[in-house]
Design a protein around this motif. Structure first.
Motif, PDB file in Angstrom:
ATOM      1  N   ARG A   1      -7.792   4.640 -13.416  1.00  0.00           N
ATOM      2  CA  ARG A   1      -8.035   3.239 -13.725  1.00  0.00           C
ATOM      3  C   ARG A   1      -8.005   2.445 -12.440  1.00  0.00           C
ATOM      4  NH1 ARG A   1      -3.222   2.518 -17.507  1.00  0.00           N
ATOM      5  NH2 ARG A   1      -4.024   0.449 -17.932  1.00  0.00           N
TER       6      ARG A   1
ATOM      7  N   ASP B   1      -6.403   7.414  -6.526  1.00  0.00           N
ATOM      8  CA  ASP B   1      -5.229   7.749  -7.324  1.00  0.00           C
ATOM      9  C   ASP B   1      -5.424   9.135  -7.904  1.00  0.00           C
ATOM     10  OD1 ASP B   1      -4.004   5.406  -6.806  1.00  0.00           O
ATOM     11  OD2 ASP B   1      -4.610   4.411  -8.664  1.00  0.00           O
TER      12      ASP B   1
ATOM     13  N   ALA C   1      -5.983   8.629 -26.212  1.00  0.00           N
ATOM     14  CA  ALA C   1      -5.980   7.445 -27.058  1.00  0.00           C
ATOM     15  C   ALA C   1      -6.526   6.231 -26.318  1.00  0.00           C
ATOM     16  CB  ALA C   1      -4.561   7.169 -27.549  1.00  0.00           C
ATOM     17  N   PHE C   2      -6.472   6.255 -24.993  1.00  0.00           N
ATOM     18  CA  PHE C   2      -7.031   5.152 -24.209  1.00  0.00           C
ATOM     19  C   PHE C   2      -8.524   5.328 -23.994  1.00  0.00           C
ATOM     20  CE2 PHE C   2      -2.624   5.185 -22.730  1.00  0.00           C
ATOM     21  CZ  PHE C   2      -2.317   3.836 -22.767  1.00  0.00           C
TER      22      PHE C   2
ATOM     23  N   TYR D   1      -2.060  11.577 -25.603  1.00  0.00           N
ATOM     24  CA  TYR D   1      -1.683  10.179 -25.357  1.00  0.00           C
ATOM     25  C   TYR D   1      -2.752   9.478 -24.514  1.00  0.00           C
ATOM     26  CZ  TYR D   1       0.799   6.310 -23.116  1.00  0.00           C
ATOM     27  OH  TYR D   1       1.157   5.090 -22.625  1.00  0.00           O
TER      28      TYR D   1
ATOM     29  N   ARG E   1       2.988   6.853  -0.719  1.00  0.00           N
ATOM     30  CA  ARG E   1       2.215   5.980  -1.591  1.00  0.00           C
ATOM     31  C   ARG E   1       2.466   6.336  -3.051  1.00  0.00           C
ATOM     32  NH1 ARG E   1      -2.536   2.748  -0.965  1.00  0.00           N
ATOM     33  NH2 ARG E   1      -3.959   2.913  -2.716  1.00  0.00           N
TER      34      ARG E   1
ATOM     35  N   HIS F   1       0.794  16.888 -25.246  1.00  0.00           N
ATOM     36  CA  HIS F   1       1.136  15.556 -25.744  1.00  0.00           C
ATOM     37  C   HIS F   1       0.573  14.465 -24.835  1.00  0.00           C
ATOM     38  CE1 HIS F   1       4.840  17.113 -28.175  1.00  0.00           C
ATOM     39  NE2 HIS F   1       3.692  17.393 -28.741  1.00  0.00           N
TER      40      HIS F   1
ATOM     41  N   THR G   1     -11.380   6.161 -25.477  1.00  0.00           N
ATOM     42  CA  THR G   1     -12.569   5.748 -26.194  1.00  0.00           C
ATOM     43  C   THR G   1     -12.968   4.319 -25.895  1.00  0.00           C
ATOM     44  OG1 THR G   1     -11.098   5.278 -28.020  1.00  0.00           O
ATOM     45  CG2 THR G   1     -12.328   7.344 -28.100  1.00  0.00           C
ATOM     46  N   THR G   2     -12.029   3.470 -25.560  1.00  0.00           N
ATOM     47  CA  THR G   2     -12.402   2.075 -25.357  1.00  0.00           C
ATOM     48  C   THR G   2     -12.591   1.712 -23.900  1.00  0.00           C
ATOM     49  OG1 THR G   2     -10.074   1.522 -25.394  1.00  0.00           O
ATOM     50  CG2 THR G   2     -11.335   1.175 -27.422  1.00  0.00           C
ATOM     51  N   GLU G   3     -12.001   2.462 -23.029  1.00  0.00           N
ATOM     52  CA  GLU G   3     -12.049   2.041 -21.637  1.00  0.00           C
ATOM     53  C   GLU G   3     -13.031   2.821 -20.803  1.00  0.00           C
ATOM     54  OE1 GLU G   3      -8.326   1.695 -19.734  1.00  0.00           O
ATOM     55  OE2 GLU G   3      -7.344   1.016 -21.541  1.00  0.00           O
TER      56      GLU G   3
ATOM     57  N   ALA H   1       4.760   2.742  -1.296  1.00  0.00           N
ATOM     58  CA  ALA H   1       5.924   2.381  -2.104  1.00  0.00           C
ATOM     59  C   ALA H   1       7.158   2.247  -1.229  1.00  0.00           C
ATOM     60  CB  ALA H   1       6.157   3.442  -3.174  1.00  0.00           C
TER      61      ALA H   1
ATOM     62  N   ILE I   1      -5.382   3.210   2.313  1.00  0.00           N
ATOM     63  CA  ILE I   1      -5.839   2.248   1.309  1.00  0.00           C
ATOM     64  C   ILE I   1      -7.079   2.726   0.567  1.00  0.00           C
ATOM     65  CG2 ILE I   1      -4.797   0.315   2.524  1.00  0.00           C
ATOM     66  CD1 ILE I   1      -7.288  -0.510   3.623  1.00  0.00           C
ATOM     67  N   ASN I   2      -7.753   3.732   1.086  1.00  0.00           N
ATOM     68  CA  ASN I   2      -8.894   4.272   0.346  1.00  0.00           C
ATOM     69  C   ASN I   2      -8.543   5.535  -0.425  1.00  0.00           C
ATOM     70  OD1 ASN I   2     -10.769   2.287   1.169  1.00  0.00           O
ATOM     71  ND2 ASN I   2     -10.884   3.261   3.176  1.00  0.00           N
ATOM     72  N   MET I   3      -7.249   5.825  -0.474  1.00  0.00           N
ATOM     73  CA  MET I   3      -6.821   7.051  -1.151  1.00  0.00           C
ATOM     74  C   MET I   3      -7.032   6.923  -2.655  1.00  0.00           C
ATOM     75  SD  MET I   3      -3.049   8.694  -0.767  1.00  0.00           S
ATOM     76  CE  MET I   3      -3.196   8.501   1.020  1.00  0.00           C
TER      77      MET I   3
ATOM     78  N   GLN J   1       0.813  -1.221   0.000  1.00  0.00           N
ATOM     79  CA  GLN J   1       0.000   0.000   0.000  1.00  0.00           C
ATOM     80  C   GLN J   1       0.842   1.265   0.000  1.00  0.00           C
ATOM     81  OE1 GLN J   1      -3.182   0.057  -0.461  1.00  0.00           O
ATOM     82  NE2 GLN J   1      -3.496  -2.138  -0.382  1.00  0.00           N
TER      83      GLN J   1
END
Lengths: 451, 378
Positions: free
Chosen positions: B377, B333, B364-365, B361, B121, B357, B367-369, B71, B329-331, B69
């Motif tokens: 994510r 991203d 580009a992700f 970039y 984290r 840029h 439209t599908t996700e 780094a 752990i509920n933080m 949890q």
């Protein structure tokens, strides 16, 4: 509910750890932060505190196994109101957006070099480069050819899309500039899978188109497929260089007496049928030296966690052949005298040059000699023949002003370079071995004292 | 107490000031005792509770790192007295320049626990608002914060303020050029800065004796900065020593240097294995000088720590640990594009291009996700 615990990156940028021990068993009830086991990373042995309070339902890796970051190692039955701990999500997944630093996801950590290269190759598509556009014919073909050999050209998002959809990009031919596979290509392929065969069938022609275009530019670069001996050699030296910690030591010796000894033997009738060279003497010296320092003739057996010390010497001789480097070995070289060694080296060299060396001749070597002196070279840092503990490089024999009997004389001098696997051979053994070999080379009578 | 005149020509081995011995008994120290004459048992109990809590925070954070949890985490185990004692000598007007290990100081200063964890984290560049708490973000560059603290203190003089700045540093940092430059400037300008050196005996894997053949506190007088060596595991002595330095700073006395002699009982960070370089006898030796155990013994000896009080202390620590875990752990991203925030205060052409840029970039992700730039994510 069942909660799985995946191995996190316990250091900074580690990709795997070894399970050292489990302190709990399936069925045990554990508290939050209770130490459930120990794992060893490249950096440290650390205790694992349980991320959940619950009952252990599965332990998926036994002690002694190496686990990649992100793999499930243990699972728990956790009460549904397990609270915030239930929110704990896959650390590897959560790290993906990090993109820089040590937050690499397990996939990228497996092959970082490959990703880096591929990104360089595709960067022209994400950042327009007018220079490349100006001369598409020149640039396009080599890139196309290269990518065909590597993997299909695309962009990271499209690659991910294809991966998510279970599509292998190798089955597609891109419609984008210079063969780039675009999002539309993937989507249309997915929409009509029957297209697959047709698309794939065009792939060779795309490659063929690329090749002639590239030929016009061939003068500046030549592309040679990596195969055969080159491929094997590359894999073997890379494996050796990156698994065995190499140490190289040098010893320059006055071999005048050794050369005189060889000349004396050459004059004898029983040696008339063989070629005696410094290599012959070195081969004998190595066999004698190994008898006194057996660690130079040992092997690291990672699987068995054992060091194997051989009581025989299969002496490899590096041979330059038209096909490339091969290292056939003389079986049971320790049983051979000067004549036998000279005969064996001669035969092995003849067979190697004719390209008829059999796989059996290449297998099972225990120590190798490379004679770089024939190219007029003095010393080097040879890379171990994979799996062996030592390799000796013979330098050129040169007439050199040298200390001799209290004065300076022109003597025949050569440098011996010994690399050894430091996991198996300590500096002391390596040094003593090299000194022994040098002693025999400079004064063959020393062989009587060594054996 | 040592000052510049006292140390010149005197022994370079100043004694270590102490008020509560390792066994919990009182030690008479004429110089320090008056500085904490106002500290009664209730306040000492508060210091005890603070130390127990930050130790509990440290344990929880270490566990969270092992659970994937966080780094990284730099344990402060064993240094609770140095952190709690020094912090309580300061006011909110004073500005703190910490290292990355002063997470106990940050908590006691009022920083939100989840916020503190966010940096470790990898979710944020800083875990708290430096201006709100008058505490800079954790300094990763060894010793650099001493320059910042000195400059800030010089500014305080120019502004005519009565506040001070304090730079936390370690024994390893004492070898850094920055630290020495800081002391030259601090002395030259008589800046109201406290150099608070926690000598925890290990600069990662290098023992302090390697870079300090004489006590580190002995260096400061060479720059004209009075110094004091104090038992860094004695919270009362650390509080007194820091008050001594703070009094000097507030009354125009200029800089001071404190060497708090303590011990890092844990690893340098969670990526370190101290068993590779130090012997177990050291741990036993210093374990017997535990900062918390001695105050517990002291308070028990005075009848001030019964079971109810101890339970109250433990409850606070456990509550904080749970809050820390929940917050961590509920933080969420951070949104990817926030990486460009707070780099420059003004428009910046290169950064704008990079932002553009990166935006394209990420798009580009999208439209599908079904992922947006604001989302993350999972």
């Amino acid at each position: 509910m069942i909660q799985e615990f995946k191995l996190p990156d316990l250091g900074e940028g580690l990709t795997e750890s070894e399970i050292v021990s489990w302190h709990v068993a399936v069925g045990d009830t554990v508290q939050l932060n209770q130490v459930i086991g120990e794992v060893e990373t490249a950096k440290a042995v650390v205790e694992l505190p349980s991320p959940y309070a619950g009952i252990v339902t599965a332990i998926t890796h036994e002690p002694g196994t190496t686990v990649e970051v992100g793999e499930v190692i243990i699972a728990f039955e956790v009460p549904a109101e397990g609270g915030p701990a239930a929110e704990a999500v896959d650390p590897a997944q959560k790290r993906v957006p990090t993109l820089v630093g040590y937050g690499a996801d397990p996939e990228s950590s497996k092959r970082p070099a490959r990703r880096a290269r591929a990104f360089a190759a595709t960067s022209t598509t994400t950042m327009p480069q007018p220079a490349a556009e100006a001369a598409p014919a020149v640039v396009a073909a080599p890139v196309q050819a290269r990518v065909q050999a590597d993997r299909p050209r695309s962009t990271p998002p499209v690659r991910k899309l294809a991966r998510d959809m279970g599509i292998d990009l190798a089955e597609l031919v891109g419609s984008g500039e210079r063969g780039l596979i675009t999002r539309d290509d993937v989507l249309s392929f997915a929409g009509d899978p029957s297209q697959g065969a047709g698309v794939a069938a065009t792939a060779p022609s795309a490659s063929a188109v690329g090749t002639p275009a590239g030929a016009g530019n061939a003068a500046r670069e030549v592309r040679t497929p990596i195969k055969g001996v080159r491929k094997f050699t590359a894999a073997a030296v890379a494996k050796s260089a990156f698994t065995a910690p190499h140490v190289t030591e040098f010893l320059t010796v006055d071999v005048t007496a050794g050369m005189e000894f060889l000349a004396k033997l050459r004059a004898k009738r029983e040696f008339s049928d063989v070629k005696l060279t410094p290599l012959t003497l070195a081969a004998r010296a190595v066999c004698l030296g190994i008898a006194r320092q057996p660690s130079l003739n040992s092997r690291w057996d990672e699987g068995a966690k054992e060091i194997v010390t051989m009581n025989y010497v299969n002496l490899g001789i590096a041979a330059a052949t038209p096909r490339g480097l091969v290292v056939p070995n003389i079986k049971d070289a320790q049983l051979l005298g000067m004549h036998g060694l000279a005969a064996a080296v001669g035969e092995l060299a003849t067979v190697a040059r004719s390209g008829k060396t059999q796989p059996a001749d290449l297998a099972g070597g225990t120590f190798s000699i490379t004679n770089i002196g024939v190219f007029g070279i003095d010393a080097g840092t040879p890379i171990l023949n994979s799996g062996e503990a030592g390799i000796l490089a013979l330098g050129a024999v040169r007439n050199t002003p040298w200390e001799h009997q209290g004065g300076i004389a022109l003597r025949q001098v050569m440098t011996l370079s010994l690399s050894f696997d430091h996991r198996l051979v300590d500096g002391e053994q390596g040094s003593r071995f090299l000194a022994d070999v040098g002693a025999v080379m400079s004064d063959p009578a020393m062989a009587l004292a060594l054996s | 107490m040592l000052d510049a005149s006292a140390i010149s020509g005197a022994s370079p081995q100043p004694g270590i000031h102490q008020l509560i011995a390792a066994d919990g008994t009182s030690v008479a120290d004429e110089e320090l005792a008056p500085l904490v004459a106002d500290v009664d048992d209730d306040q000492l109990l508060q210091l005890y509770s603070d130390m127990v809590t930050i130790r509990r925070i440290d344990v929880e954070a270490t566990a969270l790192q092992r659970q994937g949890q966080l780094a990284l985490w730099p344990p402060m185990l064993g240094q609770e007295a140095s952190q709690a004692g020094s912090l309580h000598a300061l006011t909110m007007d004073d500005f703190i320049f910490p290292t990355y290990r002063e997470n106990g100081v940050a908590y006691l200063r009022g920083a939100d626990l989840a916020g503190i964890m966010s940096t470790w984290r990898g979710s944020a560049n800083t875990g708290w608002d430096p201006h709100k708490f008058n505490m800079a973000t954790p300094q990763i560059i060894i010793g650099a914060q001493t320059l910042h603290a000195t400059g800030y203190a010089m500014g305080l003089v120019l502004d005519g303020k009565e506040a001070l700045s304090i730079a936390y540093l370690g024994d390893g940092a004492s070898s850094q050029g920055d630290v020495h430059e800081s002391m030259v400037f601090a002395a030259s300008f008589q800046a109201p800065v406290i150099f608070f050196c926690q000598n925890n005996h290990w600069a990662i894997s290098e023992p302090v004796g390697l870079q300090a053949h004489a006590p580190i506190a002995g260096r400061a007088p060479g720059y004209g900065i009075p110094s004091m060596r104090v038992d860094g595991n004695d919270v009362l002595a650390v509080l007194a020593a820091t008050r001594w330095a703070a009094n000097r700073a507030r009354s125009g006395g200029g800089p001071s240097f404190i060497e708090a002699v303590t011990y890092r009982m844990g690893a340098h960070t969670t990526a370190d294995d101290p068993t590779r370089y130090r012997g177990v006898t050291e741990l036993e030796e210093w374990g017997a000088r535990d900062p918390i155990a001695r105050v517990r013994a002291f308070l028990q000896g005075r009848g001030r720590l019964d079971e109810a009080a101890e339970a109250g202390v433990a409850a606070r620590a456990d509550t904080m640990a749970a809050e820390l875990r929940n917050g961590c752990i509920n933080m969420p991203d951070p949104a990817p594009m926030t990486v460009f925030d707070n780099v420059y205060t003004t428009e910046h052409a290169i950064l704008d291009r990079q932002r553009d840029h990166y935006e394209r970039y990420l798009a580009a992700f999208a439209t599908t996700e079904g992922t947006t730039l604001e989302g993350s994510r999972s």
